[in-house]
Design a protein around this motif. Sequence first.
Motif, short mmCIF file in Angstrom:
data_model
loop_
_atom_site.label_atom_id
_atom_site.label_comp_id
_atom_site.label_asym_id
_atom_site.label_seq_id
_atom_site.Cartn_x
_atom_site.Cartn_y
_atom_site.Cartn_z
N ASP A 1 -1.29 8.55 3.19
CA ASP A 1 -1.27 9.04 4.57
C ASP A 1 -0.06 8.47 5.31
OD1 ASP A 1 -1.72 9.88 7.13
OD2 ASP A 1 -3.65 8.86 7.37
N LYS B 1 0.84 -1.20 0.00
CA LYS B 1 0.00 0.00 0.00
C LYS B 1 0.87 1.25 0.00
CE LYS B 1 -4.09 0.36 1.62
NZ LYS B 1 -5.34 0.41 2.42
N SER C 1 -7.31 2.52 5.05
CA SER C 1 -6.42 3.68 5.15
C SER C 1 -6.04 4.22 3.77
CB SER C 1 -5.17 3.32 5.94
OG SER C 1 -4.50 2.22 5.34
N ASP C 2 -5.64 5.47 3.76
CA ASP C 2 -5.20 6.14 2.55
C ASP C 2 -3.72 5.84 2.32
OD1 ASP C 2 -4.43 7.89 0.54
OD2 ASP C 2 -5.19 9.69 1.53
N PRO D 1 -3.72 1.01 -3.50
CA PRO D 1 -4.69 1.32 -2.42
C PRO D 1 -5.34 0.09 -1.82
CG PRO D 1 -5.08 2.69 -4.36
CD PRO D 1 -4.09 1.64 -4.78
N ALA E 1 3.14 6.31 -1.93
CA ALA E 1 1.90 5.53 -2.04
C ALA E 1 2.04 4.44 -3.09
CB ALA E 1 0.74 6.44 -2.39
#
Length: 322
Positions: free
Chosen positions: A134, A79, A130-131, A94, A91
């Motif tokens: 983030d 992720k 979760s993002d 997702p 990132a």
Amino acid sequence: MRRLPPVLLEDGCPRELISLIRTILAACKEISFRVGQGALSGVLGSTLDENIQGETQKKLDVLTNQLLKDILLESGYVKAIASEEEDYTVAGNPNAEYIVAFDPLDGSSNTDINSLVGTIFSVMKAPEGSDPADQSIFMQPGKSQVAAGYVLYGPSTVLALTTGKGTRFFTLDKTHGSFLLTQDFAQIPEETSEYAINASNQRHWQPAMQNYINDLMAGETGPRARNFNMRWIAAMVGDVHRVLCRGGIFTYPTDTKDPNKPNKLRLLYEANPMAMLIEQAGGIASTGTERIMDIQPDAIHQRVAVILGSKNEVETCLGYHK
């Protein structure tokens, strides 16, 4: 000798985690080749850049970071990633279940003198929903790790790995590219007469560490009543590997050399994975005041003091800190 995937399957390791570990190792095999080529590869020496730590980057730092970053993000198994060489987390997929933090080339200053270097990695589960962008998803204590390990690039390429079922050693068979199990469960001797510390910093240490090391150096005429040997490789992977193989205590304590950086080693991708490997082999890993894997991180590049190794000797050292 057994290959890595069947060993992990017998442990009940999820297949996606096994695939992620194999992805990390695919990059490490390429790194092993590049490191092994030395000057022939044209990647020795430093760049003109500094990383987020304020450290001058070696060419191999940049190369190994890019290799790991690319292969992990392209795999779809992560992720997000966090690296010593990246200012921020990066990132990934997702929908992936795992996040990975790594030091792509620990001890990279050793490359120009053909000494030990390695790759350290830590795997955790991403919080559900979760993002991936983030950064806070990495703010988990080390006890949340589902896997940790390092690959040591030495005379042979060795993987030390734990998924919470003990610490094992695998050696890269370069004839067909597989990591083969060469030690089922490492067990650190509880007693030791060997320590690893950067003694050039002695004048900067806190009194507790000063007193502890002075007593070791006093040998059989001092309060410990026996002689100790000091060994220092200047690459955490090499010094910790020695501890896992034959016991010892490794420490990079708090010092006053740079008031802005009282600690040297990074929590997420150095101290935590090494602490998990050490504890899974029967040792102890502490900052001097608390268990490393209990620390709640507050930054991806957070630094901590490290004292780890043989159980009885670490406990003796911690006694000086009370």
